[in-house]
Motif scaffolding. Structure first.
Motif, PDB file in Angstrom:
ATOM      1  N   LEU A   1      33.879  42.563  32.108  1.00  0.00           N
ATOM      2  CA  LEU A   1      34.102  42.496  33.603  1.00  0.00           C
ATOM      3  C   LEU A   1      34.043  41.163  34.424  1.00  0.00           C
ATOM      4  CD1 LEU A   1      35.419  44.385  35.573  1.00  0.00           C
ATOM      5  CD2 LEU A   1      33.238  45.048  36.547  1.00  0.00           C
ATOM      6  N   GLU A   2      32.853  40.582  34.058  1.00  0.00           N
ATOM      7  CA  GLU A   2      32.427  39.346  34.574  1.00  0.00           C
ATOM      8  C   GLU A   2      33.508  38.190  34.217  1.00  0.00           C
ATOM      9  OE1 GLU A   2      30.853  39.316  30.168  1.00  0.00           O
ATOM     10  OE2 GLU A   2      30.913  40.619  32.063  1.00  0.00           O
ATOM     11  N   ASP A   3      34.345  38.486  33.093  1.00  0.00           N
ATOM     12  CA  ASP A   3      35.411  37.284  32.886  1.00  0.00           C
ATOM     13  C   ASP A   3      36.506  37.305  33.768  1.00  0.00           C
ATOM     14  OD1 ASP A   3      34.081  37.069  30.430  1.00  0.00           O
ATOM     15  OD2 ASP A   3      35.695  37.841  29.162  1.00  0.00           O
ATOM     16  N   CYS A   4      36.533  38.129  34.661  1.00  0.00           N
ATOM     17  CA  CYS A   4      37.758  38.249  35.859  1.00  0.00           C
ATOM     18  C   CYS A   4      36.934  37.425  37.225  1.00  0.00           C
ATOM     19  CB  CYS A   4      38.253  39.450  36.131  1.00  0.00           C
ATOM     20  SG  CYS A   4      37.362  40.846  37.002  1.00  0.00           S
ATOM     21  N   PHE A   5      35.570  37.238  37.209  1.00  0.00           N
ATOM     22  CA  PHE A   5      35.046  36.818  38.451  1.00  0.00           C
ATOM     23  C   PHE A   5      35.893  35.428  38.869  1.00  0.00           C
ATOM     24  CE2 PHE A   5      31.338  39.453  37.945  1.00  0.00           C
ATOM     25  CZ  PHE A   5      31.222  39.795  39.329  1.00  0.00           C
ATOM     26  N   PRO A   6      36.071  34.498  37.893  1.00  0.00           N
ATOM     27  CA  PRO A   6      36.599  33.145  38.227  1.00  0.00           C
ATOM     28  C   PRO A   6      38.236  33.350  39.063  1.00  0.00           C
ATOM     29  CG  PRO A   6      35.914  32.868  36.150  1.00  0.00           C
ATOM     30  CD  PRO A   6      35.674  34.283  36.553  1.00  0.00           C
ATOM     31  N   ALA A   7      38.884  34.144  38.506  1.00  0.00           N
ATOM     32  CA  ALA A   7      40.387  34.628  39.062  1.00  0.00           C
ATOM     33  C   ALA A   7      39.925  35.171  40.412  1.00  0.00           C
ATOM     34  CB  ALA A   7      41.116  35.676  38.063  1.00  0.00           C
ATOM     35  N   VAL A   8      39.126  36.420  40.719  1.00  0.00           N
ATOM     36  CA  VAL A   8      38.915  36.832  41.884  1.00  0.00           C
ATOM     37  C   VAL A   8      38.504  35.758  42.857  1.00  0.00           C
ATOM     38  CG1 VAL A   8      37.400  38.388  43.118  1.00  0.00           C
ATOM     39  CG2 VAL A   8      38.267  38.945  40.971  1.00  0.00           C
ATOM     40  N   ASP A   9      37.615  34.894  42.758  1.00  0.00           N
ATOM     41  CA  ASP A   9      36.951  33.896  43.410  1.00  0.00           C
ATOM     42  C   ASP A   9      38.457  32.900  43.823  1.00  0.00           C
ATOM     43  OD1 ASP A   9      34.694  34.891  43.516  1.00  0.00           O
ATOM     44  OD2 ASP A   9      33.838  33.369  41.764  1.00  0.00           O
ATOM     45  N   TYR A  10      38.959  32.473  42.665  1.00  0.00           N
ATOM     46  CA  TYR A  10      40.173  31.407  43.114  1.00  0.00           C
ATOM     47  C   TYR A  10      41.225  32.095  44.022  1.00  0.00           C
ATOM     48  CZ  TYR A  10      44.216  28.504  41.994  1.00  0.00           C
ATOM     49  OH  TYR A  10      45.249  27.733  42.070  1.00  0.00           O
ATOM     50  N   PHE A  11      41.435  33.435  44.085  1.00  0.00           N
ATOM     51  CA  PHE A  11      42.515  34.085  44.882  1.00  0.00           C
ATOM     52  C   PHE A  11      41.992  34.184  46.183  1.00  0.00           C
ATOM     53  CE2 PHE A  11      44.561  35.413  40.804  1.00  0.00           C
ATOM     54  CZ  PHE A  11      45.627  34.318  40.761  1.00  0.00           C
ATOM     55  N   GLU A  12      40.615  34.893  46.261  1.00  0.00           N
ATOM     56  CA  GLU A  12      39.957  34.883  47.530  1.00  0.00           C
ATOM     57  C   GLU A  12      39.938  33.508  48.276  1.00  0.00           C
ATOM     58  OE1 GLU A  12      36.978  38.823  46.975  1.00  0.00           O
ATOM     59  OE2 GLU A  12      36.518  36.822  46.626  1.00  0.00           O
ATOM     60  N   HIS A  13      39.531  32.434  47.686  1.00  0.00           N
ATOM     61  CA  HIS A  13      39.241  31.091  48.573  1.00  0.00           C
ATOM     62  C   HIS A  13      40.672  30.840  48.931  1.00  0.00           C
ATOM     63  CE1 HIS A  13      35.352  30.571  46.220  1.00  0.00           C
ATOM     64  NE2 HIS A  13      35.332  31.440  47.154  1.00  0.00           N
ATOM     65  N   ARG A  14      41.615  30.910  48.211  1.00  0.00           N
ATOM     66  CA  ARG A  14      42.992  30.353  48.675  1.00  0.00           C
ATOM     67  C   ARG A  14      43.612  31.446  49.486  1.00  0.00           C
ATOM     68  NH1 ARG A  14      40.884  28.118  44.435  1.00  0.00           N
ATOM     69  NH2 ARG A  14      41.534  25.924  43.852  1.00  0.00           N
ATOM     70  N   ARG A  15      43.203  32.508  49.829  1.00  0.00           N
ATOM     71  CA  ARG A  15      43.932  33.549  50.511  1.00  0.00           C
ATOM     72  C   ARG A  15      45.172  34.109  50.142  1.00  0.00           C
ATOM     73  NH1 ARG A  15      44.442  32.618  56.337  1.00  0.00           N
ATOM     74  NH2 ARG A  15      44.256  34.883  56.641  1.00  0.00           N
ATOM     75  N   ILE A  16      44.958  34.009  48.698  1.00  0.00           N
ATOM     76  CA  ILE A  16      46.368  34.576  48.029  1.00  0.00           C
ATOM     77  C   ILE A  16      45.936  36.341  48.087  1.00  0.00           C
ATOM     78  CG2 ILE A  16      47.913  34.662  46.069  1.00  0.00           C
ATOM     79  CD1 ILE A  16      47.120  31.644  45.721  1.00  0.00           C
ATOM     80  N   PRO A  17      46.855  37.089  48.360  1.00  0.00           N
ATOM     81  CA  PRO A  17      46.594  38.536  48.173  1.00  0.00           C
ATOM     82  C   PRO A  17      46.434  38.624  46.744  1.00  0.00           C
ATOM     83  CG  PRO A  17      48.326  38.207  49.845  1.00  0.00           C
ATOM     84  CD  PRO A  17      48.148  36.823  49.316  1.00  0.00           C
ATOM     85  N   PHE A  18      45.948  39.849  46.259  1.00  0.00           N
ATOM     86  CA  PHE A  18      45.807  40.098  44.995  1.00  0.00           C
ATOM     87  C   PHE A  18      45.282  41.739  44.645  1.00  0.00           C
ATOM     88  CE2 PHE A  18      41.547  38.725  45.713  1.00  0.00           C
ATOM     89  CZ  PHE A  18      40.644  39.696  44.892  1.00  0.00           C
ATOM     90  N   VAL A  19      45.645  42.276  43.543  1.00  0.00           N
ATOM     91  CA  VAL A  19      45.126  43.640  43.324  1.00  0.00           C
ATOM     92  C   VAL A  19      44.289  43.411  41.809  1.00  0.00           C
ATOM     93  CG1 VAL A  19      47.081  44.787  44.370  1.00  0.00           C
ATOM     94  CG2 VAL A  19      47.264  44.183  42.185  1.00  0.00           C
ATOM     95  N   VAL A  20      43.486  44.064  41.761  1.00  0.00           N
ATOM     96  CA  VAL A  20      42.586  44.219  40.313  1.00  0.00           C
ATOM     97  C   VAL A  20      43.063  45.360  39.616  1.00  0.00           C
ATOM     98  CG1 VAL A  20      40.413  44.520  39.475  1.00  0.00           C
ATOM     99  CG2 VAL A  20      40.529  43.175  41.317  1.00  0.00           C
ATOM    100  N   ALA A  21      43.763  45.048  38.309  1.00  0.00           N
ATOM    101  CA  ALA A  21      44.277  45.854  37.534  1.00  0.00           C
ATOM    102  C   ALA A  21      43.511  46.154  36.354  1.00  0.00           C
ATOM    103  CB  ALA A  21      45.725  45.783  37.251  1.00  0.00           C
ATOM    104  N   VAL A  22      42.567  47.285  36.321  1.00  0.00           N
ATOM    105  CA  VAL A  22      41.798  47.478  35.120  1.00  0.00           C
ATOM    106  C   VAL A  22      42.327  47.964  33.986  1.00  0.00           C
ATOM    107  CG1 VAL A  22      39.733  48.823  34.409  1.00  0.00           C
ATOM    108  CG2 VAL A  22      39.904  47.919  36.812  1.00  0.00           C
ATOM    109  N   ASN A  23      42.571  47.307  32.930  1.00  0.00           N
ATOM    110  CA  ASN A  23      43.152  47.628  31.792  1.00  0.00           C
ATOM    111  C   ASN A  23      42.269  48.427  30.707  1.00  0.00           C
ATOM    112  OD1 ASN A  23      45.075  47.847  29.750  1.00  0.00           O
ATOM    113  ND2 ASN A  23      44.857  45.572  28.879  1.00  0.00           N
ATOM    114  N   CYS A  24      42.673  49.796  30.815  1.00  0.00           N
ATOM    115  CA  CYS A  24      41.858  50.649  30.238  1.00  0.00           C
ATOM    116  C   CYS A  24      41.943  50.787  28.611  1.00  0.00           C
ATOM    117  CB  CYS A  24      42.108  52.195  30.672  1.00  0.00           C
ATOM    118  SG  CYS A  24      41.982  52.218  32.439  1.00  0.00           S
TER     119      CYS A  24
END
Length: 206
Positions: A124-147
């Motif tokens: 799960l920690e591998d997606c932290f950089p992407a989450v931070d990137y989009f949050e800081h640039r105010r780009i809307p995103f959803v998190v899709a958990v690949n099961c």
């Protein structure tokens, strides 16, 4: 002088929809999380892929723990297209997951409506950089958990808390291999991004 060919071409042009809308969506996440798989599963055209075999030179920087069967990696981007409904198409751009390719993210994010951040609960920690990137640039995103098979299952709220997501950021469980599952993720993305952009527009004029 008019010809039958010209007449047919004009009629075709007049019949073409003038309100067609194409939206740009990014698919991001960590190395080996399923970005290329998702784009390929939902794309109605043969997806453009820029994959290369993993090399010995990349072993020191590409963490394959948990994805030991992965033999290739995206080195530029994946591209696909899907029509959600008449007049609405999505252009999908899969981003490379490794740190050394992040310089491409700024180019790919230009003009994007929003993003899908794919997550693997085993890493799960591998997606932290992407989450931070989009949050800081105010780009809307959803998190899709690949099961993934064999991975411990977590609820949407559990993932949201673990990633410390902003309130309201959607978390969706999915199977990146399944077209219908991927399509549902993209619909949630478009709906959420639409609400966010509308709210910001209203705030700017209010």
């Amino acid at each position: 002088m008019s010809t039958e060919h010209d007449s047919t071409r004009d009629e075709t042009a007049e019949a073409a929809p003038t309100d067609a809308l194409a939206l740009k969506i990014l698919v991001a996440g960590g190395f080996g999380v399923g970005k290329t798989t998702l784009v390929g599963a939902v794309s109605e055209i043969r997806p453009l892929r820029t994959e290369e075999l993993l090399s010995e030179a990349g072993q020191s920087v590409d963490d394959t723990e948990g994805v030991t069967q992965k033999t290739t990696t995206t080195v530029a981007m994946d591209f696909g297209r899907i029509t959600i409904r008449s007049g609405l198409s999505l252009y999908l751009f899969g981003t490379p997951g490794q740190d050394r390719f992040w310089f491409l993210w700024d180019e790919l994010s230009q003009g994007a409506l929003g993003a899908v951040v794919l997550a693997d609960t085993r890493r799960l920690e591998d997606c932290f950089p992407a989450v931070d990137y989009f949050e800081h640039r105010r780009i809307p995103f959803v998190v899709a958990v690949n099961c993934f098979a064999g991975a411990r299952s977590y609820g949407e709220q559990d993932v949201s808390r673990a990633l410390d997501l902003d309130p309201g950021t959607p978390v969706v469980l999915c199977d990146a291999r399944d077209r219908d599952s991927g399509k549902e993720v993209l619909i949630r993305m478009v709906e959420y991004a639409g609400r966010m952009h509308t709210a910001r527009l209203l705030d700017s004029v209010g």
